[in-house]
Design a protein around this motif. Structure first.
Motif, PDB file in Angstrom:
ATOM      1  N   LEU A  46     -52.908  52.716  42.492  1.00 26.52           N
ATOM      2  CA  LEU A  46     -54.265  53.005  42.040  1.00 26.52           C
ATOM      3  C   LEU A  46     -54.400  54.439  41.545  1.00 26.52           C
ATOM      4  O   LEU A  46     -55.057  54.691  40.531  1.00 26.52           O
ATOM      5  N   VAL A  47     -53.784  55.394  42.224  1.00 28.60           N
ATOM      6  CA  VAL A  47     -53.823  56.789  41.783  1.00 28.60           C
ATOM      7  C   VAL A  47     -53.110  56.930  40.436  1.00 28.60           C
ATOM      8  O   VAL A  47     -53.592  57.627  39.536  1.00 28.60           O
ATOM      9  N   ALA A  48     -51.988  56.265  40.268  1.00 27.14           N
ATOM     10  CA  ALA A  48     -51.252  56.328  39.000  1.00 27.14           C
ATOM     11  C   ALA A  48     -52.074  55.714  37.863  1.00 27.14           C
ATOM     12  O   ALA A  48     -52.117  56.266  36.755  1.00 27.14           O
ATOM     13  N   LEU A  49     -52.740  54.604  38.115  1.00 26.25           N
ATOM     14  CA  LEU A  49     -53.583  53.989  37.091  1.00 26.25           C
ATOM     15  C   LEU A  49     -54.766  54.881  36.733  1.00 26.25           C
ATOM     16  O   LEU A  49     -55.135  55.005  35.562  1.00 26.25           O
ATOM     17  N   TRP A  50     -55.368  55.519  37.733  1.00 23.96           N
ATOM     18  CA  TRP A  50     -56.491  56.426  37.474  1.00 23.96           C
ATOM     19  C   TRP A  50     -56.024  57.621  36.646  1.00 23.96           C
ATOM     20  O   TRP A  50     -56.716  58.064  35.730  1.00 23.96           O
ATOM     21  N   GLN A  51     -54.841  58.139  36.936  1.00 30.60           N
ATOM     22  CA  GLN A  51     -54.310  59.268  36.170  1.00 30.60           C
ATOM     23  C   GLN A  51     -54.041  58.851  34.724  1.00 30.60           C
ATOM     24  O   GLN A  51     -54.314  59.611  33.797  1.00 30.60           O
ATOM     25  N   CYS A  52     -53.535  57.649  34.526  1.00 30.11           N
ATOM     26  CA  CYS A  52     -53.322  57.143  33.159  1.00 30.11           C
ATOM     27  C   CYS A  52     -54.647  57.010  32.423  1.00 30.11           C
ATOM     28  O   CYS A  52     -54.728  57.308  31.222  1.00 30.11           O
ATOM     29  N   GLY A  67     -55.755  58.959  28.844  1.00 25.37           N
ATOM     30  CA  GLY A  67     -56.345  58.293  27.685  1.00 25.37           C
ATOM     31  C   GLY A  67     -57.724  58.822  27.347  1.00 25.37           C
ATOM     32  O   GLY A  67     -58.056  59.047  26.177  1.00 25.37           O
ATOM     33  N   TYR A  68     -58.536  59.052  28.368  1.00 29.44           N
ATOM     34  CA  TYR A  68     -59.885  59.567  28.158  1.00 29.44           C
ATOM     35  C   TYR A  68     -59.846  60.972  27.563  1.00 29.44           C
ATOM     36  O   TYR A  68     -60.671  61.323  26.717  1.00 29.44           O
ATOM     37  N   THR A  69     -58.878  61.771  27.964  1.00 29.54           N
ATOM     38  CA  THR A  69     -58.734  63.119  27.422  1.00 29.54           C
ATOM     39  C   THR A  69     -58.393  63.069  25.939  1.00 29.54           C
ATOM     40  O   THR A  69     -58.925  63.847  25.144  1.00 29.54           O
ATOM     41  N   ILE A 115     -55.502  68.157  30.714  1.00 29.63           N
ATOM     42  CA  ILE A 115     -55.797  66.955  31.499  1.00 29.63           C
ATOM     43  C   ILE A 115     -56.008  67.331  32.962  1.00 29.63           C
ATOM     44  O   ILE A 115     -55.170  68.015  33.551  1.00 29.63           O
ATOM     45  N   PRO A 116     -57.115  66.884  33.564  1.00 31.71           N
ATOM     46  CA  PRO A 116     -57.275  67.107  35.005  1.00 31.71           C
ATOM     47  C   PRO A 116     -56.263  66.258  35.778  1.00 31.71           C
ATOM     48  O   PRO A 116     -56.058  65.098  35.463  1.00 31.71           O
ATOM     49  N   ILE A 129     -53.026  64.708  41.399  1.00 34.06           N
ATOM     50  CA  ILE A 129     -52.013  65.197  42.342  1.00 34.06           C
ATOM     51  C   ILE A 129     -51.354  66.407  41.694  1.00 34.06           C
ATOM     52  O   ILE A 129     -50.584  66.269  40.749  1.00 34.06           O
ATOM     53  N   PRO A 130     -51.670  67.623  42.160  1.00 33.79           N
ATOM     54  CA  PRO A 130     -51.117  68.824  41.543  1.00 33.79           C
ATOM     55  C   PRO A 130     -49.591  68.815  41.546  1.00 33.79           C
ATOM     56  O   PRO A 130     -48.950  68.378  42.488  1.00 33.79           O
ATOM     57  N   GLY A 131     -49.014  69.301  40.450  1.00 27.39           N
ATOM     58  CA  GLY A 131     -47.575  69.395  40.346  1.00 27.39           C
ATOM     59  C   GLY A 131     -46.906  68.165  39.762  1.00 27.39           C
ATOM     60  O   GLY A 131     -45.720  68.187  39.493  1.00 27.39           O
ATOM     61  N   VAL A 132     -47.656  67.091  39.529  1.00 29.91           N
ATOM     62  CA  VAL A 132     -47.045  65.877  39.009  1.00 29.91           C
ATOM     63  C   VAL A 132     -46.890  65.954  37.489  1.00 29.91           C
ATOM     64  O   VAL A 132     -45.816  65.789  36.956  1.00 29.91           O
ATOM     65  N   LEU A 133     -47.974  66.236  36.778  1.00 27.52           N
ATOM     66  CA  LEU A 133     -47.923  66.329  35.324  1.00 27.52           C
ATOM     67  C   LEU A 133     -48.135  67.754  34.814  1.00 27.52           C
ATOM     68  O   LEU A 133     -47.980  68.018  33.648  1.00 27.52           O
TER      69      LEU A 133
END
Length: 132
Positions: free
Chosen positions: A37-43, A47-49, A109-110, A113-117
């Motif tokens: 769910l966190v990965a889908l929200w980040q995706c 896209g929104y950005t 992009i917000p 999870i800091p440090g991931v992207l």
């Protein structure tokens, strides 16, 4: 529970030995579902950005092309109006020396999870014909 005769070992009836298995499987799968769910929200945020950057650049270029004087100020103002302050935009506007007025909006992009992207930048560009 009674030992079964003839086997020499203590046997547990089938219904008794599966008790608690569902809870263990649920506890093991819940973190995976939350991570998904966190990965889908980040995706979705990525896209929104992209959509926001393109729309803000389009609005900025349109306002800059329509401005009589000071197109850069009108461009930046129109682009900022389309975005909230949370997106921390970098806006570059200006004519190309010809008949087109260009706008570029860069958003970060917000990250959930800091440090991931590491918040890579997303550029949106647009151009409109100058109005005379």
């Amino acid at each position: 529970m009674r030992p079964m005769r003839g086997m020499g070992l203590l046997r547990i009836p089938r219904g008794e030995r599966d008790r608690g298995q569902t809870v263990i499987e649920f506890v093991g799968v819940v973190p995976l579902i939350l991570l998904l769910l966190v990965a889908l929200w980040q995706c979705a945020l990525v896209g929104y950005t992209f959509v926001l950057a393109g729309n803000a650049a389009d609005e900025g270029a349109r306002a800059g092309a329509a401005a009589e004087r000071g197109g850069d100020g009108a461009c930046a103002g129109a682009a900022r109006k389309e975005l909230s302050s949370a997106w921390d935009p970098d806006i570059a506007c200006g004519p190309d020396g010809g008949s087109m007025y260009h706008a570029t909006v860069t958003l970060h992009i917000p990250i959930l999870i800091p440090g991931v992207l590491n918040g890579f930048p997303v550029d949106g560009t647009a151009a409109h014909v100058k109005e005379r």
